[in-house]
Motif scaffolding. Structure first.
Motif, short mmCIF file in Angstrom:
data_model
loop_
_atom_site.label_atom_id
_atom_site.label_comp_id
_atom_site.label_asym_id
_atom_site.label_seq_id
_atom_site.Cartn_x
_atom_site.Cartn_y
_atom_site.Cartn_z
N PRO A 233 12.91 -82.23 -15.00
CA PRO A 233 13.74 -81.23 -15.67
C PRO A 233 14.97 -81.83 -16.35
N SER A 234 15.42 -81.16 -17.42
CA SER A 234 16.74 -81.41 -18.00
C SER A 234 17.74 -80.52 -17.27
N ALA A 235 19.00 -80.63 -17.64
CA ALA A 235 20.03 -79.70 -17.14
C ALA A 235 19.90 -78.39 -17.92
N VAL B 6 25.03 -77.17 -19.98
CA VAL B 6 25.70 -77.61 -18.75
C VAL B 6 26.18 -79.06 -18.87
N THR B 7 25.39 -79.91 -19.53
CA THR B 7 25.82 -81.32 -19.67
C THR B 7 27.16 -81.40 -20.41
N ASP B 8 27.33 -80.58 -21.44
CA ASP B 8 28.61 -80.59 -22.16
C ASP B 8 29.74 -80.06 -21.27
N GLY C 250 24.04 -82.46 -13.78
CA GLY C 250 23.36 -81.36 -14.45
C GLY C 250 21.88 -81.37 -14.12
N GLU C 251 21.25 -82.53 -14.27
CA GLU C 251 19.82 -82.67 -13.99
C GLU C 251 19.57 -82.63 -12.48
N TYR C 252 20.47 -83.29 -11.73
CA TYR C 252 20.30 -83.36 -10.27
C TYR C 252 20.26 -81.95 -9.67
N GLY D 114 15.69 -85.65 -14.81
CA GLY D 114 15.76 -86.54 -15.96
C GLY D 114 17.14 -87.14 -16.15
N PHE D 115 17.25 -88.04 -17.15
CA PHE D 115 18.53 -88.47 -17.70
C PHE D 115 19.26 -89.58 -16.96
N TYR D 116 19.01 -89.79 -15.67
CA TYR D 116 19.81 -90.79 -14.97
C TYR D 116 18.99 -91.64 -14.02
N SER E 60 21.14 -92.40 -22.85
CA SER E 60 21.94 -91.70 -23.85
C SER E 60 21.51 -90.24 -23.90
N ARG E 61 22.24 -89.43 -24.65
CA ARG E 61 21.99 -87.99 -24.66
C ARG E 61 20.52 -87.70 -25.01
N GLY E 62 19.99 -86.70 -24.38
CA GLY E 62 18.58 -86.35 -24.59
C GLY E 62 17.64 -87.23 -23.78
N GLY E 63 18.22 -88.01 -22.87
CA GLY E 63 17.45 -89.04 -22.16
C GLY E 63 16.43 -88.56 -21.14
N SER E 64 16.38 -87.27 -20.87
CA SER E 64 15.34 -86.80 -19.93
C SER E 64 13.94 -87.05 -20.49
N ASP E 65 13.83 -87.09 -21.81
CA ASP E 65 12.54 -87.43 -22.43
C ASP E 65 12.09 -88.81 -21.97
N1 ASP Z 1 21.09 -83.07 -20.32
C1 ASP Z 1 21.16 -84.25 -21.11
C2 ASP Z 1 21.68 -83.93 -22.49
O1 ASP Z 1 22.05 -82.81 -22.77
C3 ASP Z 1 19.87 -84.98 -21.15
C4 ASP Z 1 18.69 -84.20 -21.63
O2 ASP Z 1 18.72 -82.98 -21.69
O3 ASP Z 1 17.67 -84.81 -21.95
O4 ASP Z 1 21.75 -84.79 -23.31
#
Ligand code: ASP
Length: 439
Positions: free
Chosen positions: A36-38, A49-51, A114-116, A168-170, A182-187
């Motif tokens: 999952p992402s946040a 939530v990440t922001d 956020g992801e945790y 994801g993400f970390y 980096s941002r979007g890293g859950s992919d």
């Molecule tokens: N939550 C993080 C972001 O907003 C990572 C992600 O969603 O992939 O960048």
């Protein structure tokens, strides 16, 4: 079949979205591991939530009281938990987090929560095991992702596990300190998990029904692409098309696992398959169009340049010394053209120009600013006659002057340069000639 499913922020932004995600996962028992992402935006103008976490951390750094900001973040999760009628609480987790922030845990720790936290809620909702990514995703001392060590650690962990949620993400350094992509890293995390479990498919669930032929902000309702190769996607992402984090391709590519981009709000849509290679013809002659504004072309002319050994190297070193990366380099017999990002270049403009002057003593150097680059990408271009001709006649009909052309030797793409002001019009013209006329 073994599948990894990754859900983006908008797919997990509210209890209603969580229910859709739950239905999707339960509909197919092959969907064993979930990334999952946040929680993302619930509506236009909402905050991810990440922001919120980055903003909260800014207060921590300033020594301000951050409790209100943290309480607002917690409320986002509590709303989801209530909406799902879950008998679960994050109270303790948030207490630990507040404590760690007070003790000086870094910005990546803050962002990763956020992801945790979302992973915790999702695992409770699905009844799946929770695997903290800090224990299985490793970065080296230089902050680089350690692909091989991670793959070994994660594969071992997943072996003993039927179903799990892996946020994801970390990940973490060897000493346990949290580090994020980096941002979007859950992919990327989804792709890493797919490789480690030797998945047959990596499903990446988002809020669009696949990769679109071009940017919907430029062309209204563009067609979705049914199948695209990793290489085509790489070309298009590099030129600004966004559906997946650029680096998400590498782990699955290594393992030859296809990615399916799917829409959480329309799970019945087939979405886009991203594959290593395919014998399937693309629906249209081209697969996609993407582009970016804001380039400068530096053109260097010198008679007999071609016979001067080391000419290119000397010119390129000047850019390297000034830490400017080169985007494209179309060249002729006695002329060489270098395309760079305008904002980076202008900062060092005069140093670079005099550096080139000294290095190769050219006859002339000219700079041409405010250029946009457009990449027209398609694996079938090689076998199709007249693709370039159609692009240029479309531009000519729209009265657009084409200032540069560069066709990669792979013949996978044609890059053209137009004035920034013609950017949108050019993309529309190319879309029309290839897509609308072929529908
Ligand atoms: N939550 C993080 C972001 O907003 C990572 C992600 O969603 O992939 O960048």
């Amino acid at each position: 079949m073994r599948k990894v499913v990754k859900f983006g922020g908008s797919s997990l932004a509210s209890a209603e979205q969580f229910r859709k995600v739950g239905d999707i996962i339960r509909a197919d028992k092959d969907r064993r591991f979930v990334v999952p992402s946040a929680p993302g935006k619930r509506f236009d103008g909402d905050t991810k939530v990440t922001d919120m976490l980055y903003d909260c951390y800014a207060s921590v750094e300033l020594g301000e009281d951050f409790s209100e900001k943290l309480a607002k973040i917690k409320e986002r999760y509590d709303e989801i938990i209530r909406g799902l009628d879950l008998d679960y609480s994050l109270d303790e987790e948030f207490e630990i987090m507040a404590q760690k922030l007070k003790e000086g845990a870094g910005v990546d720790y803050a962002a990763s929560r956020g992801e945790y936290m979302n992973g915790k809620v999702l695992a409770a909702y699905l009844g799946y095991e929770f695997i903290d990514s800090a224990t299985v995703i490793r970065f080296d001392e230089d902050g680089q992702f350690d692909a091989e060590l991670t793959n070994r650690m994660l594969a071992k962990k997943l072996e003993s596990c039927e179903n799990a949620v892996i946020p994801g993400f970390y990940g973490a350094f060897a000493d346990g300190t949290i580090n994020t992509f980096s941002r979007g890293g859950s992919d990327i995390t989804g792709s890493i998990v797919a490789r480690a479990m030797k998945a047959d498919l990596y499903e990446n669930w988002t809020d669009v029904s696949g990769f679109l032929v071009t940017d919907p902000r430029i062309v209204e309702n563009p067609e979705a692409v049914d199948m695209i190769t990793y290489r085509e996607l790489r070309e298009l992402s590099y030129m600004g098309a966004s559906v997946l984090h650029e680096e998400a391709i590498f782990p699955v590519r290594k393992a030859g696992i296809p990615i399916n981009i799917k829409n959480t709000n329309h799970p019945e849509d087939p979405g886009t398959m991203i594959v290593a290679t395919t014998s399937r013809k693309s629906r249209f002659t081209i697969t996609g169009i993407a582009g970016k504004k804001g380039f400068v072309a530096v053109t260097i002319d010198k008679d007999l340049m071609n016979s001067e050994i080391g000419f290119c190297r000397k010119v390129l070193s000047v850019f390297e010394e000034n830490h400017i990366s080169i985007e494209h380099m179309p060249s002729g017999i006695d002329t060489m053209c270098i395309l760079v990002h305008q904002d980076e270049f202008q900062e060092h403009e005069q140093v670079i120009l005099s550096g080139i002057q000294r290095a190769v003593e050219p006859d002339t150097i000219s700079v041409d600013a405010d250029l946009a680059l457009i990449a027209v990408v398609g694996r079938d271009m090689r076998q199709t006659r007249g693709t370039a001709g159609r692009i240029f006649s479309a531009l000519a009909h729209s009265k657009i002057n084409c200032r540069m052309i560069d066709q990669g030797s792979s013949e996978l793409n044609i890059i053209i340069g137009v004035a920034n002001d013609d950017f949108e019009k050019a993309i529309k013209a190319i879309y029309d000639i290839f897509i609308l006329t072929q529908l």
